[in-house]
Scaffold this motif. Structure first.
Motif, short mmCIF file in Angstrom:
data_model
loop_
_atom_site.label_atom_id
_atom_site.label_comp_id
_atom_site.label_asym_id
_atom_site.label_seq_id
_atom_site.Cartn_x
_atom_site.Cartn_y
_atom_site.Cartn_z
N LYS A 1 31.28 36.20 26.37
CA LYS A 1 31.91 36.10 25.42
C LYS A 1 32.82 37.39 24.90
CE LYS A 1 31.24 34.81 20.27
NZ LYS A 1 32.72 34.84 20.13
N GLY A 2 32.55 38.69 25.27
CA GLY A 2 33.85 38.96 25.02
C GLY A 2 34.97 38.64 25.93
N LYS A 3 34.48 39.17 26.77
CA LYS A 3 35.87 38.87 27.98
C LYS A 3 36.12 37.51 28.13
CE LYS A 3 37.70 40.21 31.95
NZ LYS A 3 38.55 41.16 31.61
N ALA A 4 35.87 36.46 27.49
CA ALA A 4 36.29 34.84 27.66
C ALA A 4 37.63 35.47 26.63
CB ALA A 4 34.89 34.00 27.25
N ASP A 5 36.65 35.87 25.20
CA ASP A 5 37.45 35.55 23.58
C ASP A 5 38.77 36.37 24.12
OD1 ASP A 5 35.62 34.61 22.71
OD2 ASP A 5 35.41 36.19 21.63
N GLU A 6 39.01 37.82 24.92
CA GLU A 6 39.95 38.76 25.51
C GLU A 6 40.73 38.01 26.34
OE1 GLU A 6 42.74 41.27 25.87
OE2 GLU A 6 40.48 41.28 24.22
N LEU A 7 40.56 37.02 27.38
CA LEU A 7 41.08 36.69 28.12
C LEU A 7 41.76 35.39 27.70
CD1 LEU A 7 38.75 36.66 31.28
CD2 LEU A 7 41.16 37.50 31.46
N MET A 8 41.60 35.05 26.61
CA MET A 8 41.59 33.62 26.28
C MET A 8 43.19 34.30 24.66
SD MET A 8 41.20 30.69 26.80
CE MET A 8 41.25 29.71 24.55
N LYS A 9 42.99 35.66 24.66
CA LYS A 9 43.77 35.67 23.55
C LYS A 9 44.58 36.36 24.85
CE LYS A 9 44.57 40.54 21.02
NZ LYS A 9 44.24 41.57 20.56
N GLN A 10 44.92 36.69 25.57
CA GLN A 10 45.73 37.23 26.57
C GLN A 10 46.32 36.12 27.09
OE1 GLN A 10 44.53 39.11 30.39
NE2 GLN A 10 43.59 40.91 28.89
N GLY A 11 45.91 34.93 27.22
CA GLY A 11 46.29 33.41 27.40
C GLY A 11 47.32 32.91 26.55
N HIS A 12 47.29 33.11 25.08
CA HIS A 12 47.41 32.95 24.35
C HIS A 12 49.39 33.63 24.26
CE1 HIS A 12 45.65 29.45 22.47
NE2 HIS A 12 44.42 30.26 22.15
#
Length: 103
Positions: A37-48
């Motif tokens: 979950k942590g990595k997924a959240d970080e990648l989504m943050k980078q995506g935004h």
């Protein structure tokens, strides 16, 4: 009508940043699927954050047009807008998919 170098650079930024943001969202889904979950959240943050750069490119085009400068409407221009809209939709769906994996 030919596209100026300046307009071409803006169009290519729009395509590039949109594609990068979509790729980050796809990686985020894969990480959520693996349970990170942590990595997924970080990648989504980078995506935004990358999507913001795409929006900035689009805004520069809109600003030019609002100032009375002609923006060439060619297939490449339309393609860049298509990339942006698809990426926005993809990020929205990725958020929902990640939420489901997190359950």
């Amino acid at each position: 009508m030919n596209i100026s170098q300046k307009d071409l650079e803006i169009i290519m930024q729009l395509i590039m940043y949109s594609g990068e943001a979509k790729g980050l969202a796809m990686k985020a889904i894969q990480e959520a699927k693996r349970g990170d979950k942590g990595k997924a959240d970080e990648l989504m943050k980078q995506g935004h954050q990358t999507l913001v750069k795409a929006h900035q490119a689009q805004t520069s085009m809109l600003t030019q047009e609002a100032a009375g400068e002609e923006i060439p409407i060619q297939l490449l221009t339309i393609h860049s807008q298509d990339h942006l809209m698809n990426t926005i939709t993809f990020l929205d769906l990725a958020k929902e998919i990640i939420e489901l994996y997190n359950r």
